[in-house]
Design a protein around this motif. Structure first.
Motif, PDB file in Angstrom:
ATOM      1  N   UNK A  42      33.608   2.488 -42.249  1.00  0.00           N
ATOM      2  CA  UNK A  42      34.139   2.089 -43.544  1.00  0.00           C
ATOM      3  C   UNK A  42      34.048   0.579 -43.648  1.00  0.00           C
ATOM      4  N   UNK A  43      33.611   0.097 -44.804  1.00  0.00           N
ATOM      5  CA  UNK A  43      33.556  -1.338 -45.031  1.00  0.00           C
ATOM      6  C   UNK A  43      34.967  -1.880 -45.201  1.00  0.00           C
ATOM      7  N   UNK A  44      35.248  -3.005 -44.560  1.00  0.00           N
ATOM      8  CA  UNK A  44      36.537  -3.659 -44.734  1.00  0.00           C
ATOM      9  C   UNK A  44      36.301  -5.094 -45.163  1.00  0.00           C
ATOM     10  N   UNK A  45      37.170  -5.621 -45.977  1.00  0.00           N
ATOM     11  CA  UNK A  45      37.086  -6.996 -46.453  1.00  0.00           C
ATOM     12  C   UNK A  45      38.465  -7.623 -46.323  1.00  0.00           C
ATOM     13  N   UNK A  46      38.585  -8.617 -45.488  1.00  0.00           N
ATOM     14  CA  UNK A  46      39.840  -9.338 -45.313  1.00  0.00           C
ATOM     15  C   UNK A  46      39.570 -10.814 -45.578  1.00  0.00           C
ATOM     16  N   UNK A  47      39.809 -11.242 -46.797  1.00  0.00           N
ATOM     17  CA  UNK A  47      39.507 -12.628 -47.161  1.00  0.00           C
ATOM     18  C   UNK A  47      38.027 -12.873 -47.051  1.00  0.00           C
ATOM     19  N   UNK A  48      37.632 -13.846 -46.244  1.00  0.00           N
ATOM     20  CA  UNK A  48      36.227 -14.173 -46.044  1.00  0.00           C
ATOM     21  C   UNK A  48      35.553 -13.276 -45.002  1.00  0.00           C
ATOM     22  N   UNK A  49      36.352 -12.522 -44.241  1.00  0.00           N
ATOM     23  CA  UNK A  49      35.806 -11.666 -43.189  1.00  0.00           C
ATOM     24  C   UNK A  49      35.382 -10.320 -43.752  1.00  0.00           C
ATOM     25  N   UNK A  50      34.293  -9.803 -43.223  1.00  0.00           N
ATOM     26  CA  UNK A  50      33.808  -8.489 -43.590  1.00  0.00           C
ATOM     27  C   UNK A  50      33.414  -7.755 -42.326  1.00  0.00           C
ATOM     28  N   UNK A  51      33.388  -6.454 -42.387  1.00  0.00           N
ATOM     29  CA  UNK A  51      32.960  -5.693 -41.224  1.00  0.00           C
ATOM     30  C   UNK A  51      33.050  -4.204 -41.486  1.00  0.00           C
ATOM     31  N   UNK A  52      32.908  -3.451 -40.414  1.00  0.00           N
ATOM     32  CA  UNK A  52      32.978  -1.997 -40.493  1.00  0.00           C
ATOM     33  C   UNK A  52      34.065  -1.515 -39.546  1.00  0.00           C
ATOM     34  N   UNK A  53      34.810  -0.526 -39.985  1.00  0.00           N
ATOM     35  CA  UNK A  53      35.856   0.086 -39.187  1.00  0.00           C
ATOM     36  C   UNK A  53      35.459   1.540 -38.991  1.00  0.00           C
ATOM     37  N   UNK A  54      35.372   1.971 -37.740  1.00  0.00           N
ATOM     38  CA  UNK A  54      35.034   3.369 -37.485  1.00  0.00           C
ATOM     39  C   UNK A  54      36.187   4.260 -37.883  1.00  0.00           C
ATOM     40  N   UNK A  55      35.905   5.272 -38.648  1.00  0.00           N
ATOM     41  CA  UNK A  55      36.963   6.173 -39.086  1.00  0.00           C
ATOM     42  C   UNK A  55      36.668   7.603 -38.713  1.00  0.00           C
ATOM     43  N   UNK A  56      37.684   8.308 -38.277  1.00  0.00           N
ATOM     44  CA  UNK A  56      37.551   9.729 -37.973  1.00  0.00           C
ATOM     45  C   UNK A  56      38.177  10.469 -39.135  1.00  0.00           C
ATOM     46  N   UNK A  57      37.417  11.378 -39.707  1.00  0.00           N
ATOM     47  CA  UNK A  57      37.859  12.097 -40.894  1.00  0.00           C
ATOM     48  C   UNK A  57      37.825  13.598 -40.610  1.00  0.00           C
ATOM     49  N   UNK A  58      38.956  14.241 -40.841  1.00  0.00           N
ATOM     50  CA  UNK A  58      39.061  15.686 -40.750  1.00  0.00           C
ATOM     51  C   UNK A  58      39.122  16.209 -42.180  1.00  0.00           C
ATOM     52  N   UNK A  59      38.489  17.331 -42.436  1.00  0.00           N
ATOM     53  CA  UNK A  59      38.588  17.978 -43.746  1.00  0.00           C
ATOM     54  C   UNK A  59      39.051  19.405 -43.504  1.00  0.00           C
ATOM     55  N   UNK A  60      40.088  19.805 -44.249  1.00  0.00           N
ATOM     56  CA  UNK A  60      40.643  21.147 -44.071  1.00  0.00           C
ATOM     57  C   UNK A  60      41.079  21.709 -45.418  1.00  0.00           C
ATOM     58  N   UNK A  79      40.177  15.064 -27.133  1.00  0.00           N
ATOM     59  CA  UNK A  79      40.470  13.787 -27.780  1.00  0.00           C
ATOM     60  C   UNK A  79      41.684  13.962 -28.674  1.00  0.00           C
ATOM     61  N   UNK A  80      42.488  12.894 -28.773  1.00  0.00           N
ATOM     62  CA  UNK A  80      43.687  12.951 -29.593  1.00  0.00           C
ATOM     63  C   UNK A  80      43.618  11.890 -30.682  1.00  0.00           C
ATOM     64  N   UNK A  81      44.030  12.258 -31.878  1.00  0.00           N
ATOM     65  CA  UNK A  81      43.980  11.385 -33.045  1.00  0.00           C
ATOM     66  C   UNK A  81      45.345  11.384 -33.710  1.00  0.00           C
ATOM     67  N   UNK A  82      45.703  10.263 -34.313  1.00  0.00           N
ATOM     68  CA  UNK A  82      46.950  10.165 -35.072  1.00  0.00           C
ATOM     69  C   UNK A  82      46.614  10.077 -36.559  1.00  0.00           C
ATOM     70  N   UNK A  94      40.808  18.941 -48.363  1.00  0.00           N
ATOM     71  CA  UNK A  94      41.643  17.745 -48.223  1.00  0.00           C
ATOM     72  C   UNK A  94      41.102  16.901 -47.074  1.00  0.00           C
ATOM     73  N   UNK A  95      41.101  15.596 -47.264  1.00  0.00           N
ATOM     74  CA  UNK A  95      40.580  14.654 -46.274  1.00  0.00           C
ATOM     75  C   UNK A  95      41.747  14.021 -45.521  1.00  0.00           C
ATOM     76  N   UNK A  96      41.684  14.091 -44.197  1.00  0.00           N
ATOM     77  CA  UNK A  96      42.705  13.498 -43.342  1.00  0.00           C
ATOM     78  C   UNK A  96      42.026  12.424 -42.497  1.00  0.00           C
ATOM     79  N   UNK A  97      42.473  11.199 -42.662  1.00  0.00           N
ATOM     80  CA  UNK A  97      41.922  10.096 -41.868  1.00  0.00           C
ATOM     81  C   UNK A  97      42.820   9.883 -40.658  1.00  0.00           C
ATOM     82  N   UNK A  98      42.190   9.656 -39.507  1.00  0.00           N
ATOM     83  CA  UNK A  98      42.950   9.561 -38.266  1.00  0.00           C
ATOM     84  C   UNK A  98      42.352   8.502 -37.353  1.00  0.00           C
ATOM     85  N   UNK A  99      43.200   7.973 -36.484  1.00  0.00           N
ATOM     86  CA  UNK A  99      42.797   6.986 -35.490  1.00  0.00           C
ATOM     87  C   UNK A  99      42.840   7.600 -34.107  1.00  0.00           C
ATOM     88  N   UNK A 100      41.921   7.210 -33.241  1.00  0.00           N
ATOM     89  CA  UNK A 100      41.923   7.677 -31.864  1.00  0.00           C
ATOM     90  C   UNK A 100      43.146   7.113 -31.157  1.00  0.00           C
TER      91      UNK A 100
END
Length: 101
Positions: A42-60, A79-82, A94-100
């Motif tokens: 996922x693209x992230x933008x924090x002020x002048x900083x930009x980057x990509x954040x890996x996201x784990x997505x569950x769909x149910x 593997x465990x995700x929150x 439904x889309x559930x986004x989770x972090x490792x």
């Protein structure tokens, strides 16, 4: 002939879904739901900083997602995700986004 996107999602879930163990953050017995799992940047933008954040997505199914809350733990293939966000879309899985964890 029109294709119902929700039916396509249900078929994908039946063919490619995995068993996901849910441990409620507020306590209670763990239970299992079926979900599709994908990892996407996922693209992230924090002020002048930009980057990509890996996201784990569950769909149910929406009825399975109705039982989920932020902070619940999802376990699949050792593997465990929150859960940190739940997005409901009318007529779709439904889309559930989770972090490792």
């Amino acid at each position: 002939m029109a294709v119902d996107p929700f039916e396509v999602g249900r078929l994908a879930l039946a063919d490619f879904g995995v068993a996901v163990q849910v441990t409620p953050a507020g306590g209670g017995e763990p239970y299992v739901i079926a979900a599709l799992l994908a990892t996407r940047p996922e693209d992230i933008h924090l002020g002048q900083s930009q980057g990509h954040l890996g996201g784990h997505v569950f769909r149910c199914l929406p009825e399975a997602a109705a039982l989920l809350n932020e902070g619940d733990l999802l376990a699949v293939d050792g593997h465990e995700y929150a859960v940190f966000e739940i997005f409901s879309f009318p007529g779709q899985l439904t889309e559930i986004r989770a972090l490792v964890r």
